[in-house]
Design an enzyme around this catalytic site. Structure first.
Site, PDB file in Angstrom:
ATOM      1  N   HIS A 222       1.666   4.076 -12.699  1.00  0.00           N
ATOM      2  CA  HIS A 222       0.534   4.985 -12.708  1.00  0.00           C
ATOM      3  C   HIS A 222      -0.083   5.225 -14.056  1.00  0.00           C
ATOM      4  CE1 HIS A 222      -0.599   6.992  -9.207  1.00  0.00           C
ATOM      5  NE2 HIS A 222       0.631   7.192  -8.804  1.00  0.00           N
TER       6      HIS A 222
ATOM      7  N   CYS B  98      -0.197   2.227  -7.020  1.00  0.00           N
ATOM      8  CA  CYS B  98       0.526   3.201  -6.210  1.00  0.00           C
ATOM      9  C   CYS B  98      -0.045   3.364  -4.803  1.00  0.00           C
ATOM     10  CB  CYS B  98       0.649   4.517  -6.957  1.00  0.00           C
ATOM     11  SG  CYS B  98       2.035   5.463  -6.337  1.00  0.00           S
TER      12      CYS B  98
END
Ligand code: GLN
Length: 239
Positions: free
Chosen positions: A189, A93
């Site tokens: 994530h 991310c």
């Protein structure tokens, strides 16, 4: 055999507990009798990339990315050399965005590491969803969760996978993540590696092969529970 994992700036880049991915890598090495150690680097530490076999760059908020970006300028040259020399990297991310040339936000421009020719620009609204990809690298679909305001363009690089469910790099290309040499960047994530043991093993195998030779193989582990969980998620979101 031994692997050393470098965790870059966990105090700032550790959104959704990206640190758990380190534990997964360590355990999957230890279960196979491969020694594993992790070195966590704080902002003032000097990083000797020649000691590292896998580097993890986690996610962060725009504010944290802005803070880290100053530091990255100092390590850019060594990090680039590590990547060009086939060093293994997993960037998640915010960390994924920082691999590229820049991340442009409403608050300003965050300069990237320029390790992979790609860039990110903030778009309207956040892309938040469970996500499923099919990657050429693995048989099992890659499953996870994404939450990002940035839209990433990977130019001519290879994506990590084709989006089967969710938004991916920019919500419209139909692709997610990037693979460049032994670098994987992704928006997925949290427990990326525990949920996707094939991805964890890809990183471990490439790190071992670089260090101990192409013939190195990995002993299979019993991933039946992970496979069951993966099946469940795929059935839940893919009709
Ligand atoms: N701050 C970045 C974004 O919103 C990355 C966020 C994250 O790591 N979840 O796009």
């Amino acid at each position: 055999m031994k692997l050393t994992i470098g965790h870059l700036y966990p105090d700032l880049l550790n959104l959704y507990g990206d640190r758990g991915n380190i534990q997964c890598l360590m355990k999957r090495c230890q279960w196979r009798g491969i020694e594993a150690e992790t070195i966590a680097y704080e902002m003032d530490d000097k990083i000797d990339f020649s000691r590292l076999d896998i580097v993890l760059l986690g996610g962060g908020s725009d504010r944290e990315q802005m803070l880290v970006c100053e530091k990255l300028k100092e390590i850019q040259k060594d990090f680039k050399e590590y990547v060009e020399n086939n060093g293994v990297v997993i960037a998640i991310c915010g960390g994924y965005q920082l691999l590229g040339n820049y991340y442009k936000t409403d608050q300003g421009m965050i300069k990237g590491l320029e390790l992979v020719d790609m860039y990110t620009e903030q778009g309207e609204g956040r892309l938040i969803s469970n996500i499923i990809l099919q990657s050429e690298l693995f048989d099992m679909p890659v499953v996870g969760f994404e939450n990002h305001g940035g839209r990433t363009c990977i130019n001519n690089n290879k994506p990590l996978g084709k989006v089967l469910h969710g938004s991916g790099n920019d919500g419209k290309s139909g692709y997610e993540g990037v693979v460049y040499k032994n670098v994987i960047g992704t928006y997925l994530h949290g427990p990326l590696l525990p949920k996707n043991p094939q991805l964890a093993d890809w990183l471990i195998l490439h790190a071992l092969q670089k260090k101990y030779g192409e013939q190195t193989e990995l002993t299979p582990l019993d991933d039946s529970q992970e496979k069951e969980a993966n099946d469940y998620i795929c059935h839940r979101f893919l009709k």
